[in-house]
Every structure is written in C-alpha cells, then in structure tokens.
Design an enzyme around this catalytic site. Structure first.
Site, PDB file in Angstrom:
ATOM      1  N   LYS A 119     -23.487  12.678   7.765  1.00  0.00           N
ATOM      2  CA  LYS A 119     -22.619  12.060   8.478  1.00  0.00           C
ATOM      3  C   LYS A 119     -22.190  12.639   9.802  1.00  0.00           C
ATOM      4  O   LYS A 119     -21.965  12.074  10.900  1.00  0.00           O
ATOM      5  CB  LYS A 119     -21.170  11.929   7.699  1.00  0.00           C
ATOM      6  CG  LYS A 119     -21.112  10.878   6.490  1.00  0.00           C
ATOM      7  CD  LYS A 119     -19.844  10.797   5.915  1.00  0.00           C
ATOM      8  CE  LYS A 119     -19.813   9.567   4.869  1.00  0.00           C
ATOM      9  NZ  LYS A 119     -18.651   9.441   4.184  1.00  0.00           N
ATOM     10  N   LYS A 211     -30.405   4.158   1.384  1.00  0.00           N
ATOM     11  CA  LYS A 211     -29.505   3.582   0.517  1.00  0.00           C
ATOM     12  C   LYS A 211     -28.554   2.615   1.009  1.00  0.00           C
ATOM     13  O   LYS A 211     -28.417   2.372   2.295  1.00  0.00           O
ATOM     14  CB  LYS A 211     -28.771   4.609  -0.081  1.00  0.00           C
ATOM     15  CG  LYS A 211     -27.209   4.761   0.096  1.00  0.00           C
ATOM     16  CD  LYS A 211     -26.776   6.025  -0.302  1.00  0.00           C
ATOM     17  CE  LYS A 211     -25.609   6.394   0.897  1.00  0.00           C
ATOM     18  NZ  LYS A 211     -24.518   7.101   0.430  1.00  0.00           N
ATOM     19  N   LYS A 214     -22.416   0.772   3.713  1.00  0.00           N
ATOM     20  CA  LYS A 214     -21.340  -0.144   4.580  1.00  0.00           C
ATOM     21  C   LYS A 214     -21.714   0.264   6.086  1.00  0.00           C
ATOM     22  O   LYS A 214     -21.160  -0.829   6.558  1.00  0.00           O
ATOM     23  CB  LYS A 214     -19.952   0.662   4.245  1.00  0.00           C
ATOM     24  CG  LYS A 214     -19.534   0.373   2.828  1.00  0.00           C
ATOM     25  CD  LYS A 214     -18.138   1.337   2.724  1.00  0.00           C
ATOM     26  CE  LYS A 214     -17.340   0.900   1.441  1.00  0.00           C
ATOM     27  NZ  LYS A 214     -16.227   1.996   0.896  1.00  0.00           N
TER      28      LYS A 214
HETATM   29  P1  AMP Z   1     -17.691   4.513  -0.840  1.00  0.00           P
HETATM   30  O1  AMP Z   1     -18.225   3.511  -0.291  1.00  0.00           O
HETATM   31  O2  AMP Z   1     -18.797   5.771  -0.034  1.00  0.00           O
HETATM   32  O3  AMP Z   1     -16.398   5.081  -1.038  1.00  0.00           O
HETATM   33  O4  AMP Z   1     -18.463   4.835  -2.273  1.00  0.00           O
HETATM   34  C1  AMP Z   1     -17.773   4.111  -3.496  1.00  0.00           C
HETATM   35  C2  AMP Z   1     -18.431   4.292  -4.621  1.00  0.00           C
HETATM   36  O5  AMP Z   1     -19.798   3.379  -4.557  1.00  0.00           O
HETATM   37  C3  AMP Z   1     -19.068   5.820  -5.089  1.00  0.00           C
HETATM   38  O6  AMP Z   1     -19.123   6.048  -6.341  1.00  0.00           O
HETATM   39  C4  AMP Z   1     -20.439   5.778  -4.493  1.00  0.00           C
HETATM   40  O7  AMP Z   1     -21.411   6.738  -5.268  1.00  0.00           O
HETATM   41  C5  AMP Z   1     -20.868   4.205  -4.876  1.00  0.00           C
HETATM   42  N1  AMP Z   1     -22.017   3.797  -3.720  1.00  0.00           N
HETATM   43  C6  AMP Z   1     -21.950   3.749  -2.483  1.00  0.00           C
HETATM   44  N2  AMP Z   1     -23.258   3.203  -2.098  1.00  0.00           N
HETATM   45  C7  AMP Z   1     -23.910   3.085  -3.219  1.00  0.00           C
HETATM   46  C8  AMP Z   1     -25.148   2.660  -3.409  1.00  0.00           C
HETATM   47  N3  AMP Z   1     -26.191   1.967  -2.609  1.00  0.00           N
HETATM   48  N4  AMP Z   1     -25.770   2.605  -4.678  1.00  0.00           N
HETATM   49  C9  AMP Z   1     -24.962   2.813  -5.904  1.00  0.00           C
HETATM   50  N5  AMP Z   1     -23.746   3.366  -5.545  1.00  0.00           N
HETATM   51  C10 AMP Z   1     -23.267   3.478  -4.350  1.00  0.00           C
END
Ligand code: AMP
Ligand code: TRP
Length: 348
Positions: A119, A211, A214
């Site tokens: 990041k 991956k 967002k």
């Molecule tokens: P975040 O959007 O970073 O707050 O992620 C929220 C949750 O979604 C966390 O548990 C992440 O590990 C999961 N997550 C985010 N991106 C992925 C992805 N591409 N595949 C699986 N889990 C994800």
C-alpha cells in the site's frame, strides 16, 4: 492457557466497491458462523482513513460507504439483533487499546508486513503513520472483545499472526499482574484465523496473478456487489482465460490461474468444492462454462444486490442498527479496557 469464551470478530473497510472477493472470502463466511458463535461484525472506518483522502473519498463518501458495507452485511443475512453490527469509530476502546499495542508490538514485526509495503509503494516516507500502525489497530479490534476466531480472506493471514504475537507478548510481559488481578495465566486469547473454502483469494478477472481488489483501476477486473445481471454476465464473458478446456482433476488447474479462479468462484457460489465442479464441468470449453458461471453468480448475488438497494434507500434504519450495535460493543470493550488499565497500572 485459560479457557476463553468463543467469540467471532471480523471487519471490512468502508472504501467503496465491495466485490465478489469480499463476499466469498469474508461476508458469506460471517453469515455461516452466526449459528454456532457469538459474532461481532465491524465496519472499520478508522482503518479506511489510513490511506490518502483520495482513496476513501472524503467525509460524505466515507459516511455513505460505511452505510453501504452495513447494508451488505444485513442483505447477506447477518442478524443484527442476535449479533453485533457497528462501525469501529463509535467505540473508543479500539483506538485506546491500539495505543497500548503500539507499545507492545515491535518495530521489527511491523517492518515485515507485506500489506504495508504494497500500500505504501515506492513513496514509503510519505505514507501515514496510521498505515504503518494499521495491524496494531486490527489486533486491538479483535482483542478489545477478546475475540477468539476471525474469518478473513487469505490476504489477512499475516496480520492475524501479528495479532497473536501481540496477544502473547502482552500475556507474557504482564503475566505477574494478570495473575495478581485474578485473570489466570493469560488475559488475551490468541485469535485464530478462519480462512477456508474454495475462494479465500479471489483473483482479478483480467489477471490471474493479481487479487480482485476495490482499488484496481479497471472495473472489468471485479464483480461489484452493486453490479446488475447484465454487468455480471458481461464481466464473466470477457474474463481472461486460456484456450484449453476445463480439466477433470484439480491437478489440471496447475499453472492455469485464470481457470482455477473461475472454478474456485463457481465452487464457492455453489457451496461445493473444486473437485465436484470439475467432476461436473471437466472437458467443457469456457464458451459453455462461462455462461453457467454467470447464471449461478446472478442467481446468488441478485437477491443480495436487490436487498442492498432497498436498504440503501433507508439510511435511518442503517444508522439505528449501527447506533444500537455500537452501544452493545462499547459495554464489552469498556470491561476489557478497565481490566487492561488495572493490569498495566493506569489509574482509573
Ligand atoms: P477489505 O476490503 O480489505 O476490508 O477486506 C474485507 C475482507 O474481504 C477481508 O477479510 C479480506 O481478506 C477479504 N477479501 C478482500 N479481497 C479479497 C479477495 N480478492 N479474495 C478473498 N477475500 C478477499
Ligand atoms: N485489515 C482487514 C482488511 O483489510 C480489515 C480489518 C480491520 C479486520 N480490523 C479487522 C479484519 C479485524 C478482521 C479482524 O481486510
């Protein structure tokens, strides 16, 4: 080790564009755990602001995204009356315990965090101190409720290991006081990550090595929870693949990241495993597998999307859920913080 009451905690950042990875890796698992555990699900707004304002979009966007993630939790089926749903900044214990953990965690531990490196990018000197200390706040989120189980996607594994290290160091550093104040031989549990299923790491639809995220510039790389049926179908149709047919065995997906990703998504949506999907679809060309995947995706996400839209039209209800959840969370967090103050010798 003392026996701790089992409690699930997890968080999702309100940074826009909730996608299929968030759903399959996290939110869907949150729903599944509700029948067996006491759960606390948090919209982590204080984590969102660790990045530049342009990333989280400013005050109005932050408030809207916080409501939107809450709507996704509820639309997916999280029961806010039996469990706790709230936004992090309402409960001051998160930030207070994070400060204590800033004094427990070692600089060397944080220097190993790969998410910070990703990041912060090349311009590390210019990253916020909050982005650097982010994993300490995450440990505090979980441990201010003495959470024992944490459902997350694969990308959060290293942060969970750090949370365990912090809990353990606190328990050791203050062992004498923890025992003297009647908390037995450990005050914090070592929280366990729950990373399981066919889609713990959903990859970009444009590049099987990245991956789904967002923040990826191309909207075609992800399926947003706000996409309609046509958008979902178009994104899957255009998803990058290789020219081979699907294999009949898992081994045949090796070195085929895009194929493996689509099969994993299918398995997670159908609530089965990759073997089973290949038993059914082995030998199929993508020209037939992709429409089947699109249909399944639309069938599973359609009702969720519709309910999210309905809830987004009722912000008063969302705000009330967050307010009430915040109150219940605050009671538990306050108990932990009182005990932490006593253990450390902070007068109250
Ligand atoms: P975040 O959007 O970073 O707050 O992620 C929220 C949750 O979604 C966390 O548990 C992440 O590990 C999961 N997550 C985010 N991106 C992925 C992805 N591409 N595949 C699986 N889990 C994800
Ligand atoms: N860091 C997590 C992510 O980006 C979000 C998060 C913050 C979290 N606090 C947490 C996840 C506590 C689980 C438990 O996905």
């Amino acid at each position: 080790m003392s026996a701790f009451q089992q409690r699930v905690f997890s968080g999702v950042q309100p940074t826009g564009n909730l996608h299929l990875g968030n759903y399959l890796g996290a939110i869907k698992r949150f729903v599944e755990l509700q029948d067996s555990h006491d759960c606390i699900y948090c919209v982590v707004d204080l984590h969102a602001i660790t990045q530049d304002r342009a990333v989280w979009g400013g005050p109005e966007q932050l408030a809207a995204s916080t409501r939107e993630v809450t709507a996704a939790f509820l639309a997916a089926g999280i029961d806010h009356t039996r469990h706790i749903v709230f936004n992090q900044s309402r409960v001051s214990g998160h930030a207070e315990l994070a400060w204590i953990f800033n004094c427990v965690a070692r600089i060397g531990w944080l220097n190993r965090m790969t998410q910070f490196k990703e990041k912060a990018g090349k311009n590390r000197e210019n990253a916020s101190v909050g982005l650097y200390a982010y994993p300490n706040l995450m440990a505090a989120d979980i441990l201010v409720y003495r959470g024992t189980h944490v459902p997350v996607g694969d990308d959060q594994k290293q942060h969970l290991e750090l949370a365990r290290d912090i809990a353990q160091k606190f328990n050791i550093d203050f062992a004498d006081s923890i025992a003297a104040k009647g908390h037995g031989d450990a005050f914090f549990p070592l929280p366990e990550p729950l990373i399981a299923g066919a889609a713990t790491r959903v990859m970009s639809l444009r590049d099987g090595a990245r991956k789904m995220s967002k923040s990826e510039a191309s909207d075609m790389s992800r399926i947003n929870l706000s996409d309609d049926a046509d958008q979902i179908a178009a994104k899957i149709r255009k998803a990058r693949t290789d020219p081979e047919a699907l294999p009949s065995e898992v081994d045949g997906l090796e070195d085929r990241p895009e194929a493996a990703n689509l099969v994993g998504i299918y398995a997670a949506l159908a609530e089965t495993d990759v073997d089973q999907v290949l038993r059914e679809h082995g030998g199929a060309q993508f020209s037939t597998f992709k429409p089947a995947l699109a249909e399944l995706c639309i069938e599973k996400l359609g009702p969720l999307t519709a309910e999210m839209r309905r809830l987004n039209g009722d912000p008063g209800h969302i705000d009330e859920v967050l307010r009430a959840g915040g109150e219940r969370a605050r009671t538990i967090a306050a108990e932990t913080m009182d005990a932490v103050r006593d253990i450390i010798g902070l007068l109250r």
